[in-house]
Design an enzyme around this catalytic site. Structure first.
Site, PDB file in Angstrom:
ATOM      1  N   ASP A 166      44.724  26.895  46.987  1.00 61.15           N
ATOM      2  CA  ASP A 166      45.324  28.212  47.250  1.00 61.15           C
ATOM      3  C   ASP A 166      45.894  28.848  45.988  1.00 61.15           C
ATOM      4  OD1 ASP A 166      44.803  27.789  49.993  1.00 61.15           O
ATOM      5  OD2 ASP A 166      46.649  26.627  50.146  1.00 61.15           O
TER       6      ASP A 166
ATOM      7  N   HIS B 132      38.977  31.134  50.880  1.00 57.50           N
ATOM      8  CA  HIS B 132      39.219  31.929  49.681  1.00 57.50           C
ATOM      9  C   HIS B 132      39.445  33.360  50.132  1.00 57.50           C
ATOM     10  CE1 HIS B 132      38.026  28.714  47.082  1.00 57.50           C
ATOM     11  NE2 HIS B 132      36.871  28.600  47.672  1.00 57.50           N
TER      12      HIS B 132
HETATM   13  P1  GDP Z   1      42.054  30.159  46.914  1.00 58.25           P
HETATM   14  O1  GDP Z   1      41.752  29.211  48.041  1.00 58.25           O
HETATM   15  O2  GDP Z   1      42.374  29.446  45.660  1.00 58.25           O
HETATM   16  O3  GDP Z   1      40.998  31.184  46.760  1.00 58.25           O
HETATM   17  O4  GDP Z   1      43.401  30.915  47.273  1.00 58.25           O
HETATM   18  P2  GDP Z   1      43.793  31.676  48.622  1.00 58.25           P
HETATM   19  O5  GDP Z   1      42.871  32.773  48.850  1.00 58.25           O
HETATM   20  O6  GDP Z   1      43.973  30.716  49.738  1.00 58.25           O
HETATM   21  O7  GDP Z   1      45.280  32.146  48.259  1.00 58.25           O
HETATM   22  C1  GDP Z   1      45.568  33.051  47.330  1.00 58.25           C
HETATM   23  C2  GDP Z   1      46.301  34.229  47.980  1.00 58.25           C
HETATM   24  O8  GDP Z   1      46.883  34.980  46.985  1.00 58.25           O
HETATM   25  C3  GDP Z   1      45.391  35.176  48.717  1.00 58.25           C
HETATM   26  O9  GDP Z   1      46.131  35.774  49.749  1.00 58.25           O
HETATM   27  C4  GDP Z   1      45.035  36.206  47.641  1.00 58.25           C
HETATM   28  O10 GDP Z   1      44.682  37.480  48.166  1.00 58.25           O
HETATM   29  C5  GDP Z   1      46.299  36.295  46.900  1.00 58.25           C
HETATM   30  N1  GDP Z   1      46.230  36.534  45.462  1.00 58.25           N
HETATM   31  C6  GDP Z   1      45.344  36.051  44.541  1.00 58.25           C
HETATM   32  N2  GDP Z   1      45.757  36.375  43.304  1.00 58.25           N
HETATM   33  C7  GDP Z   1      46.930  37.057  43.443  1.00 58.25           C
HETATM   34  C8  GDP Z   1      47.866  37.622  42.520  1.00 58.25           C
HETATM   35  O11 GDP Z   1      47.717  37.535  41.309  1.00 58.25           O
HETATM   36  N3  GDP Z   1      48.982  38.230  43.053  1.00 58.25           N
HETATM   37  C9  GDP Z   1      49.204  38.309  44.402  1.00 58.25           C
HETATM   38  N4  GDP Z   1      50.304  38.918  44.828  1.00 58.25           N
HETATM   39  N5  GDP Z   1      48.331  37.782  45.288  1.00 58.25           N
HETATM   40  C10 GDP Z   1      47.223  37.161  44.815  1.00 58.25           C
END
Ligand code: GDP
Length: 425
Positions: free
Chosen positions: A12, A40
């Site tokens: 995440d 993701h």
């Molecule tokens: P992944 O599994 O690594 O792709 O991560 P997730 O999607 O589960 O979690 C990342 C969360 O953070 C998601 O809700 C994204 O939309 C959000 N997100 C990603 N990068 C950023 C950022 O730089 N700032 C903010 N505020 N949200 C982000």
């Protein structure tokens, strides 16, 4: 040129966003491990999507997406995800699935659910997607490769033989209903037909692409600390999320991976059980959780509230090390803009001694965080596009992490959208 985008923490970290961004300059995006057990989150011109199984390159028509042999393929979830994209106006993506990819079976999900129930308070916090039973069967050599779905005689024989054992176990261990072999067979054959045009020898495809100089992006799921060998075993996942494994799970030579982008979160979050040294609780955790991500820190697959914590430099340095990171993408920095001071864990105190190297799980369970406090920047940085324009205290925070982990931070993500990115040279 091959690049890998992988997590350095507990998952995440925002890999989906980074992959979506980097996919714009890639020809091929490959998923090499895991299944639909993590999500993701991607926000782009089509809207907000939580991809579970599909590679994050599916929103670009110039990208060929590949599910490699290392993936746990739930055929039903794959179809649902493709249908969801179509319903929301995304052009049909180019997708290839390795004929060697193994198929996640209904009993994998059943065993996952039943075993967690049986364990009760000792459960692992599985997403109940069947991943641990799937990989157990794969290494126990009772898995089914996708190519076998197209050999009806072989498929029937294997199903009959596997279900003999599975049904005995279901009854004896959990007093559960047996699996109906014919139903499973018919479903596999039907869905198999629907996806047959995508099934091929992706290994030869990728080797051909390498010869042609194509740009390949390998997309990891979860994070380094969930690796079954190097992570917080047994609170780990069942396939390796490491860049080193990407070569195996995708089917490319290891020496072709030229750059390994470790995605690092500016604070910590974790799903499932297990030791989490910098965990915070109560109002402090609730506030970070609500402000985190794009709409709070809740599991993209399960909707469960994520466990929250401060940045753990000890765990992150280890995570980057085992990933073999060549560069870091630091994500979610914007989220911390509300804090007066920001603690960063720079050591673990275990039995009165402070250590800086990430220990084995049974030691980790005793570890207490040693914090260094950083002044906050109290500013919404999400509109900033140049590193120099960041508040001094934000730069101080970033540069401390960079020097502690000793790997260049090349990207800073300051919001969930594609445009929320700072390239730090
Ligand atoms: P992944 O599994 O690594 O792709 O991560 P997730 O999607 O589960 O979690 C990342 C969360 O953070 C998601 O809700 C994204 O939309 C959000 N997100 C990603 N990068 C950023 C950022 O730089 N700032 C903010 N505020 N949200 C982000």
């Amino acid at each position: 040129m091959v690049r890998a985008v992988v997590g350095a923490n507990w998952g995440d970290e925002g890999k989906g966003k980074m992959t979506d961004l980097l996919a714009s300059e890639s020809d091929i995006v490959v998923r090499f491990q895991g299944g639909s057990n993590a999500g993701h989150t991607i926000i782009n011109n089509y809207g907000k999507f939580a991809l579970h199984l599909l590679p994050s390159g599916v929103f670009y028509d110039h990208v060929t997406n590949v599910l490699g042999p290392g993936v746990a393929l739930s055929m039903k979830i794959l179809l649902d995800e493709l249908e969801n994209l179509e319903n929301r106006g995304v052009p049909s993506p180019r997708l290839l699935i390795s004929e060697r990819t193994q198929v996640l079976m209904p009993w994998h999900v059943l065993f996952d659910i039943r075993e967690e129930e049986r364990l009760g308070s000792r459960q692992f916090g599985s997403t109940k997607s069947g991943i641990a039973p799937f990989y157990s069967d794969k290494y126990y050599k009772t898995g089914i490769q996708l190519c076998e779905v197209y050999n009806r005689k072989l498929l029937k024989e294997k199903l009959v033989s596997i279900c003999q054992v599975k049904n005995l176990l279901l009854k004896a261990l959990y007093n559960a209903k047996p699996v109906d072999v014919d139903m499973v067979y018919n479903e596999l054959v039907t869905i198999g037909q629907k996806i047959s045009h995508m099934v091929c020898d992706t290994t030869s495809f990728l080797h051909g692409a390498l010869k042609d100089g194509k740009r390949i992006l390998l997309e990891g799921q979860l994070g380094a600390l969930k690796d079954p060998d190097h992570g917080i075993y047994p609170f780990t996942t069942s396939s390796s999320p490491l860049a080193g494994y990407a070569a195996v799970g995708a089917g490319i030579p290891p020496y072709e991976i030229k750059s390994i982008i470790a995605v690092v979160k500016a604070y910590s979050s974790c799903v499932g059980t297990g030791p989490f040294v910098t965990e915070i609780h109560g109002d402090e955790a609730a506030e970070l959780r609500e402000r985190g991500g794009d709409a709070g820190e809740y599991g993209a697959t399960t909707g469960r509230p994520r466990r929250m914590g401060w940045f753990d430099a000890v765990a992150t340095r280890y995570g980057c090390m085992i990933q073999g990171a060549t560069e870091i993408a630091l994500t979610l920095l914007d989220v911390l803009g509300y804090l007066d001071t920001i603690p960063v864990c720079i050591g673990y105190e275990i039995d009165g001694k402070v250590i800086k190297d990430f220990p084995v799980t049974c030691m980790l369970e005793k570890a207490k965080p040693v914090y260094k406090e950083f002044p906050g920047w109290k500013y919404d940085i999400s509109r900033i596009r140049e590193y120099e324009a960041l508040p001094e205290n934000a730069k101080r925070y970033v540069e401390f992490i960079e020097s502690y982990v000793n790997i260049p931070i090349k990207w800073i993500s300051n919001g969930p959208r594609r445009e929320n990115i700072i390239r730090k040279i």
